[in-house]
Design a protein around this motif. Structure first.
Motif, PDB file in Angstrom:
ATOM      1  N   HIS A  23       0.828  -1.205   0.000  1.00  0.00           N
ATOM      2  CA  HIS A  23       0.000   0.000   0.000  1.00  0.00           C
ATOM      3  C   HIS A  23       0.865   1.258   0.000  1.00  0.00           C
ATOM      4  N   LEU A  26       2.653   1.925  -3.330  1.00  0.00           N
ATOM      5  CA  LEU A  26       1.881   2.127  -4.559  1.00  0.00           C
ATOM      6  C   LEU A  26       0.779   3.179  -4.449  1.00  0.00           C
ATOM      7  N   SER A  27       0.328   3.509  -3.234  1.00  0.00           N
ATOM      8  CA  SER A  27      -0.868   4.345  -3.099  1.00  0.00           C
ATOM      9  C   SER A  27      -0.666   5.772  -3.597  1.00  0.00           C
ATOM     10  N   LEU A  34      -5.240   1.519  -6.755  1.00  0.00           N
ATOM     11  CA  LEU A  34      -4.898   0.481  -5.789  1.00  0.00           C
ATOM     12  C   LEU A  34      -6.133  -0.020  -5.053  1.00  0.00           C
TER      13      LEU A  34
END
Length: 431
Positions: A23, A26-27, A34
């Motif tokens: 998370h 990539l968020s 995501l």
């Protein structure tokens, strides 16, 4: 998926430490959408803004059908499995899954999931530890063929330490390795080329997870182990292996995993975002990898995230000793103000700053580089008048460092009130 569309990425299951690392990696990426999903509710709902719970477990006959419905509904392109068993299952069933799984192929996943198969593949290598058919000498380390996080593993210093109930067919009897332990993060591109090798120490471990560790130099020995593993197995994107020094000072292999580890954050702290590179690899892009030239140490402990069942619609907040303390901006509080701004929740400052300091609240905010426009209103409270007179209580909360102010508001309106330390209860980490 058009080339300009964001890439839909699903983390499954999304409730453990390594799912939080995925998370965090990539968020904030603008070209990633995501999502998190789990069969059982754990921590994912506190972290992932887009979160689905209640999926069947992978052993359920309905799992693949339900999983593919979720993939279609959320327009998922890429899946990150976060558990070794799930990674192996999804690899075996890749042809039936409606999105690309970031993992190894089915054969590699099966080898990595079973330590007996792992050691058999590398038994001709100097980095393979001695594996015994039975306990014939001490000390030895015994661990499950299929396990993670040291669950079910134990050190035998003598026959008196053998547990009463052990299914030896499911265990591996391994040479005892007394030295330093490392995890080595790796990234393999779409053509099978090993693009990066990043060792890190495991100085303090809790429940199988590194809670204190540091980046370590990449030696020829470690690079050679990584290249040998990569040459005999087929990975896609990120993977890692664990090694430990034997009595003679040489590193020996402990295990290999095809999934993200929770402490890959330490490699990301050097500027190498392995999850993002893995997404690009999975969609067929070429990747270029480099890392910052500094060493980094991580130390972690449990953190708390909260959800309250009071859906507040308006915030009233003090200025001095709340939004700022000793002339410095209180970071958690200003983070919360921006959170409210993003969520469309109006924030009103209730302050006696002008009376106490001889300057307007707006002038003081400007000195602190806080935009007055963040606030729906700034109410300057005259001397002798209660802050409660400026509050519309329906759906409101009140934040103030002063106990007397909080108690007066609580007693009059029965709405939630918070000191500065209570701000963490209001922070929403879901992005």
């Amino acid at each position: 998926m058009a080339s300009t569309d964001p890439i839909g990425v699903l983390v499954f299951p999304a409730g453990e430490v390594n799912s939080v690392e995925l998370h965090d990696a990539l968020s904030a990426c603008v070209n990633i959408r995501l999502y998190g999903a789990s069969s059982y509710d754990r921590h994912g709902g506190y972290v992932f803004q887009n979160y689905t719970s209640g999926l069947p477990v992978i052993s359920d006959q309905e799992f693949i059908q339900a999983f593919n419905r979720l993939i279609a509904d959320k327009r998922i392109d890429i899946i990150f499995p976060t558990h070794d068993t799930v990674a192996e299952f999804l690899s075996v069933h890749q042809d039936e899954i409606g999105a690309k799984v970031i993992s190894a192929d089915a054969k590699t996943s099966a080898i990595c999931r079973d330590k007996k198969k792992t050691f058999a593949l590398f038994q001709d290598c100097g980095f393979c530890p001695r594996i015994d058919a039975e306990v014939s000498q001490y000390p030895v380390f015994v661990k499950p063929r299929k396990g993670q996080g040291a669950v079910g593993a134990f050190l035998l210093n003598g026959p008196e330490g053998i547990p009463n109930r052990v299914d030896w067919a499911d265990m591996v009897i391994c040479e005892y390795l007394p030295g330093d332990e490392f995890t080595v993060d790796c990234i393999t591109d779409k053509d099978g080329v090993l693009r990066g090798v990043y060792p890190r120490s495991r100085k303090r471990i809790l429940a199988g997870m590194t809670v204190n560790g540091s980046s370590e130099p990449l030696t020829d020995e470690i690079r050679s182990i990584a290249e040998t593993i990569n040459s005999r197995l087929r990975f896609l994107g990120l993977w890692y292996f664990q090694i430990r020094k034997a009595a003679d000072g040489r590193f020996k292999l402990m295990e290999i995993s095809t999934r993200c580890s929770g402490t890959m954050c330490l490699t990301r702290a050097r500027g190498v975002n392995l999850p993002l590179l893995s997404v690009y690899t999975a969609v067929g892009r070429d990747i270029s990898v480099f890392c910052n030239d500094y060493n980094v140490t991580t130390d972690r402990t449990l953190i708390a995230r909260y959800q309250i069942d009071y859906p507040y619609k308006r915030v009233y907040m003090d200025l001095d000793d709340t939004l700022t303390v000793d002339g410095k901006v209180c970071l958690n509080v200003v983070r919360f103000v921006y959170q409210c701004f993003n969520q469309g929740i109006p924030v009103t400052l209730l302050t006696r700053h002008a009376y106490d300091h001889g300057e307007s609240a707006e002038e003081y905010l400007a000195k602190c580089c806080i935009a007055a426009g963040l606030f729906d209103a700034i109410a300057s409270i005259p001397f002798g008048q209660a802050k409660a007179d400026f509050i519309q209580p329906v759906g409101a909360i009140f934040i103030d460092n002063a106990f007397a102010e909080r108690k007066a508001i609580h007693d009059r309106f029965q709405i939630p009130v918070f000191d500065v330390d209570g701000i963490e209860v209001l922070l929403d980490w879901r992005v």
